[in-house]
Design an enzyme around this catalytic site. Structure first.
Site, PDB file in Angstrom:
ATOM      1  N   VAL A  11      10.915 -72.153 -37.078  1.00 25.04           N
ATOM      2  CA  VAL A  11      11.397 -71.849 -38.428  1.00 25.04           C
ATOM      3  C   VAL A  11      11.235 -70.356 -38.738  1.00 25.04           C
ATOM      4  O   VAL A  11      12.176 -69.685 -39.157  1.00 25.04           O
ATOM      5  CB  VAL A  11      10.642 -72.694 -39.488  1.00 25.04           C
ATOM      6  CG1 VAL A  11      10.901 -72.181 -40.894  1.00 25.04           C
ATOM      7  CG2 VAL A  11      11.073 -74.147 -39.375  1.00 25.04           C
ATOM      8  N   THR A 121       6.889 -77.600 -44.163  1.00 23.32           N
ATOM      9  CA  THR A 121       7.137 -78.895 -44.806  1.00 23.32           C
ATOM     10  C   THR A 121       5.799 -79.473 -45.266  1.00 23.32           C
ATOM     11  O   THR A 121       4.918 -79.736 -44.448  1.00 23.32           O
ATOM     12  CB  THR A 121       7.821 -79.862 -43.810  1.00 23.32           C
ATOM     13  OG1 THR A 121       9.021 -79.234 -43.353  1.00 23.32           O
ATOM     14  CG2 THR A 121       8.126 -81.191 -44.448  1.00 23.32           C
ATOM     15  N   LYS A 205      12.570 -82.087 -49.355  1.00 21.36           N
ATOM     16  CA  LYS A 205      12.468 -81.913 -47.899  1.00 21.36           C
ATOM     17  C   LYS A 205      12.026 -83.209 -47.215  1.00 21.36           C
ATOM     18  O   LYS A 205      12.668 -83.689 -46.279  1.00 21.36           O
ATOM     19  CB  LYS A 205      11.491 -80.771 -47.583  1.00 21.36           C
ATOM     20  CG  LYS A 205      11.192 -80.596 -46.104  1.00 21.36           C
ATOM     21  CD  LYS A 205      12.418 -80.202 -45.308  1.00 21.36           C
ATOM     22  CE  LYS A 205      12.195 -80.416 -43.827  1.00 21.36           C
ATOM     23  NZ  LYS A 205      13.351 -80.100 -43.008  1.00 21.36           N
ATOM     24  N   ASN A 209      14.466 -85.636 -44.654  1.00 21.24           N
ATOM     25  CA  ASN A 209      14.147 -86.014 -43.269  1.00 21.24           C
ATOM     26  C   ASN A 209      13.969 -87.528 -43.143  1.00 21.24           C
ATOM     27  O   ASN A 209      14.356 -88.128 -42.143  1.00 21.24           O
ATOM     28  CB  ASN A 209      12.888 -85.288 -42.783  1.00 21.24           C
ATOM     29  CG  ASN A 209      13.246 -83.966 -42.126  1.00 21.24           C
ATOM     30  OD1 ASN A 209      14.411 -83.587 -42.106  1.00 21.24           O
ATOM     31  ND2 ASN A 209      12.266 -83.280 -41.590  1.00 21.24           N
ATOM     32  N   GLY A 258      12.858 -88.157 -32.158  1.00 20.19           N
ATOM     33  CA  GLY A 258      11.580 -87.499 -31.855  1.00 20.19           C
ATOM     34  C   GLY A 258      11.595 -86.094 -32.407  1.00 20.19           C
ATOM     35  O   GLY A 258      12.162 -85.840 -33.458  1.00 20.19           O
ATOM     36  N   CYS A 261       9.583 -82.928 -36.145  1.00 29.63           N
ATOM     37  CA  CYS A 261       9.724 -83.151 -37.594  1.00 29.63           C
ATOM     38  C   CYS A 261       9.866 -84.618 -38.004  1.00 29.63           C
ATOM     39  O   CYS A 261       9.059 -85.104 -38.798  1.00 29.63           O
ATOM     40  CB  CYS A 261      10.896 -82.350 -38.125  1.00 29.63           C
ATOM     41  SG  CYS A 261      10.582 -80.576 -38.101  1.00 29.63           S
ATOM     42  N   LYS A 264       6.596 -86.962 -37.738  1.00 28.81           N
ATOM     43  CA  LYS A 264       5.484 -86.608 -38.641  1.00 28.81           C
ATOM     44  C   LYS A 264       5.909 -86.666 -40.111  1.00 28.81           C
ATOM     45  O   LYS A 264       5.134 -87.076 -40.967  1.00 28.81           O
ATOM     46  CB  LYS A 264       4.895 -85.236 -38.284  1.00 28.81           C
ATOM     47  CG  LYS A 264       5.698 -84.053 -38.760  1.00 28.81           C
ATOM     48  CD  LYS A 264       4.906 -82.752 -38.682  1.00 28.81           C
ATOM     49  CE  LYS A 264       5.772 -81.546 -38.996  1.00 28.81           C
ATOM     50  NZ  LYS A 264       6.252 -81.437 -40.360  1.00 28.81           N
TER      51      LYS A 264
HETATM   52  P1  NAD Z   1       5.845 -73.886 -34.693  1.00 26.42           P
HETATM   53  O1  NAD Z   1       4.705 -74.637 -34.164  1.00 26.42           O
HETATM   54  O2  NAD Z   1       7.050 -73.644 -33.835  1.00 26.42           O
HETATM   55  O3  NAD Z   1       5.378 -72.447 -35.198  1.00 26.42           O
HETATM   56  C1  NAD Z   1       4.261 -72.227 -36.000  1.00 26.42           C
HETATM   57  C2  NAD Z   1       3.725 -70.830 -35.697  1.00 26.42           C
HETATM   58  O4  NAD Z   1       2.723 -70.522 -36.656  1.00 26.42           O
HETATM   59  C3  NAD Z   1       3.070 -70.715 -34.326  1.00 26.42           C
HETATM   60  O5  NAD Z   1       3.652 -69.632 -33.607  1.00 26.42           O
HETATM   61  C4  NAD Z   1       1.587 -70.412 -34.660  1.00 26.42           C
HETATM   62  O6  NAD Z   1       0.974 -69.583 -33.715  1.00 26.42           O
HETATM   63  C5  NAD Z   1       1.721 -69.768 -36.009  1.00 26.42           C
HETATM   64  N1  NAD Z   1       0.487 -69.792 -36.814  1.00 26.42           N
HETATM   65  C6  NAD Z   1      -0.360 -70.822 -37.025  1.00 26.42           C
HETATM   66  N2  NAD Z   1      -1.372 -70.435 -37.844  1.00 26.42           N
HETATM   67  C7  NAD Z   1      -1.131 -69.151 -38.158  1.00 26.42           C
HETATM   68  C8  NAD Z   1      -1.820 -68.190 -38.964  1.00 26.42           C
HETATM   69  N3  NAD Z   1      -2.924 -68.497 -39.611  1.00 26.42           N
HETATM   70  N4  NAD Z   1      -1.289 -66.948 -39.051  1.00 26.42           N
HETATM   71  C9  NAD Z   1      -0.173 -66.616 -38.388  1.00 26.42           C
HETATM   72  N5  NAD Z   1       0.519 -67.469 -37.604  1.00 26.42           N
HETATM   73  C10 NAD Z   1       0.046 -68.716 -37.494  1.00 26.42           C
HETATM   74  O7  NAD Z   1       6.290 -74.627 -36.036  1.00 26.42           O
HETATM   75  P2  NAD Z   1       7.767 -74.824 -36.598  1.00 26.42           P
HETATM   76  O8  NAD Z   1       8.476 -75.850 -35.791  1.00 26.42           O
HETATM   77  O9  NAD Z   1       8.380 -73.494 -36.813  1.00 26.42           O
HETATM   78  O10 NAD Z   1       7.442 -75.503 -38.017  1.00 26.42           O
HETATM   79  C11 NAD Z   1       6.845 -74.770 -39.067  1.00 26.42           C
HETATM   80  C12 NAD Z   1       6.947 -75.576 -40.346  1.00 26.42           C
HETATM   81  O11 NAD Z   1       8.334 -75.729 -40.694  1.00 26.42           O
HETATM   82  C13 NAD Z   1       6.396 -77.000 -40.238  1.00 26.42           C
HETATM   83  O12 NAD Z   1       5.851 -77.361 -41.471  1.00 26.42           O
HETATM   84  C14 NAD Z   1       7.625 -77.835 -39.962  1.00 26.42           C
HETATM   85  O13 NAD Z   1       7.483 -79.164 -40.389  1.00 26.42           O
HETATM   86  C15 NAD Z   1       8.663 -77.113 -40.796  1.00 26.42           C
HETATM   87  N6  NAD Z   1      10.039 -77.277 -40.318  1.00 26.42           N
HETATM   88  C16 NAD Z   1      10.294 -77.310 -38.989  1.00 26.42           C
HETATM   89  C17 NAD Z   1      11.607 -77.448 -38.566  1.00 26.42           C
HETATM   90  C18 NAD Z   1      11.911 -77.515 -37.086  1.00 26.42           C
HETATM   91  O14 NAD Z   1      13.013 -77.968 -36.745  1.00 26.42           O
HETATM   92  N7  NAD Z   1      11.010 -77.108 -36.207  1.00 26.42           N
HETATM   93  C19 NAD Z   1      12.654 -77.548 -39.499  1.00 26.42           C
HETATM   94  C20 NAD Z   1      12.343 -77.475 -40.860  1.00 26.42           C
HETATM   95  C21 NAD Z   1      11.035 -77.352 -41.263  1.00 26.42           C
END
Ligand code: NAD
Length: 440
Positions: A11, A121, A205, A209, A258, A261, A264
């Site tokens: 994201v 999320t 959100k 989902n 799977g 997102c 969970k």
């Molecule tokens: P991800 O695991 O790909 O990335 C998260 C990043 O945050 C990692 O690189 C991690 O190192 C970093 N991080 C963790 N703690 C940190 C801190 N204290 N300071 C700085 N960086 C830190 O996660 P994602 O898939 O991008 O998802 C992020 C959020 O967005 C989640 O809540 C997810 O549910 C939501 N989301 C994801 C998607 C998707 O398709 N992946 C779509 C919409 C929403």
């Protein structure tokens, strides 16, 4: 505007790139120092269509930079976006420890009015909890806004460039002004800008989902039913989609949903209901139906080989949880692979994007090998197709038959053209359509 984004995952990174493309000055921050070092070289740690090129262009234009230091990264930023993970906890609730940590750390460092924007999320009520945490560590003025992300992996950059909607949850006019400025060019280009309460934004959100996962569960169950009656879900799906109330989108069948997102977020939604004494029965049923569907593809293979896969080599096309991504988190393909391994099979796997991630995860497992698409078919007793990568649509059946021990195909995504399979003299077991058995 100067914008900081904390978390450079699926994201945070595309969001940062898109904001930079829209003229903002963006700093993306992550605690993962290797990731930041890679990004500084202009290399994307995740695979998304168009992302590598856009990353390079925005860095070269001077609009996007990276930091592993929160203090430096948020310096002068009017808005700090939080895009860190919110994984499932044991109770099913979203684990908010990473969001709270970012909020507290940001709170301690701000020296001017800042809008803390939550893109992760999170359950309804999180913005208020985040506000309390920041207020406990600073006297500087700030606001907390909920701005959930609706992009999908595989189309992440396209989705954040042209979002279907921008949802902003806030009751602060000052924060809303900042959000409007950030999204000004998007709004001028006709994007939907929806302002509501924080709780409504947060729930939008989770419920989106939940509904998408439910649609897939329904269709996957429909496929199982169609197959049992000798019907073809591919004909049914198209005719159902002719009704605009049902629509064509998101009607494809697969071996379960799977990714990082849907699983969970569905369970987080069930948990949210339980907190206020509401049983979300539809969501629960969709989750249960998915558990059953997840076992079907491997179950079909096991049935074919009478439950014993010892000495069998199974070729697997697909490791990611869907096409156009390298993400293997909670992937039905990986789930299927593990069930086949448990039954004694050896696996030779191919995926156009996710092989590196799978190689890292299974580096110790000698029963899994990886290779190019047709190479993995060599002496295979069966081929399992578990993701919907377009490359599987066109298959050279002659080559396939030459390579495999026997042409036996389990197509969990209905990728192979049924007419070709019919003529090919192969055993073909799709998802929700009559099995083709040349020996019957
Ligand atoms: P991800 O695991 O790909 O990335 C998260 C990043 O945050 C990692 O690189 C991690 O190192 C970093 N991080 C963790 N703690 C940190 C801190 N204290 N300071 C700085 N960086 C830190 O996660 P994602 O898939 O991008 O998802 C992020 C959020 O967005 C989640 O809540 C997810 O549910 C939501 N989301 C994801 C998607 C998707 O398709 N992946 C779509 C919409 C929403």
């Amino acid at each position: 505007m100067k914008i900081a984004i904390v978390g450079t995952g699926y994201v945070g990174l595309p969001t940062g790139v898109a904001f930079a493309e829209h003229g903002h000055e963006v700093v993306c921050i992550d605690t993962d120092t290797d990731r930041i070092a890679t990004l500084r070289q202009g290399i994307s740690p995740i695979k998304e269509p168009g992302l590598s090129q856009a990353l390079l262009s925005t860095i070269e234009a001077g609009d996007l930079s990276f930091s592993d230091n929160l203090k430096d990264g948020i310096e002068g930023a009017e808005a700090v976006f939080c895009a860190v993970g919110t994984p499932e906890s044991e109770t099913g609730a979203a684990n908010l420890e990473f969001v709270f940590k970012v909020a507290e750390d940001v709170g301690k460092l701000i020296s001017q009015y800042t809008v803390f924007v939550n893109k992760s999320t999170v359950p309804a009520g999180t913005a208020a909890a985040v506000r309390d945490r920041i207020a406990a560590v600073t006297d500087v003025e700030f606001d907390v806004v909920s701005n959930p992300e609706f992009m999908a992996e595989g189309t992440a950059l396209a989705d954040v460039r042209t979002p279907s909607r921008i949802v902003v949850g806030t009751s602060s006019p000052r924060a809303l002004e900042v959000m409007r400025e950030i999204y000004d060019t998007y709004i001028r280009n006709g994007r939907n800008f929806r302002v509501m309460s924080e709780e409504s934004a947060e729930l939008t959100k989770h419920l989106s989902n939940g509904l998408l996962a439910t649609k897939v569960s329904f269709n996957n169950e429909a496929a199982t039913l169609a197959e049992a009656y000798g019907a073809d879900i591919e004909d049914i799906r198209i005719a159902m989609g002719d009704d605009p109330r049902i629509g064509r989108d998101f009607m494809y069948v697969g071996p379960g949903w799977g990714g990082s997102c849907f699983p969970k977020d569905s369970r987080a939604l069930i948990w949210l209901g339980q907190q206020v004494g509401i049983d979300l029965k539809v969501m629960q049923a969709a989750d249960e139906a998915n558990d059953v569907k997840m076992r079907e593809l491997s179950g079909n293979v096991l049935d074919y080989f009478d439950g014993d896969l010892k000495g069998k080599k199974i070729a697997l096309w697909g490791l990611a949880f869907k096409k156009n991504t390298d993400d293997i988190r909670e992937s039905p393909a990986i789930f299927t692979m593990e069930r086949l391994l448990d039954a004694g099979a050896k696996i030779s796997a191919y995926d156009p994007l996710a092989m590196e991630n799978a190689k890292t995860k299974y580096s110790d497992n000698k029963k899994i090998s990886f290779g190019p698409r047709y190479d993995v078919l060599e002496d295979a007793d069966a081929l399992v197709i578990a993701t919907d990568s377009e490359v599987y649509r066109i298959v050279n059946m002659e080559k396939l038959k030459q390579k495999m021990k026997a042409p036996v195909i389990f197509d969990g995504r209905n990728m192979i053209d049924y007419k070709i399979a019919t003529k090919g003299g192969v055993y073909y077991h799709g998802n929700g359509r009559p099995i083709l058995n040349p020996h019957e």
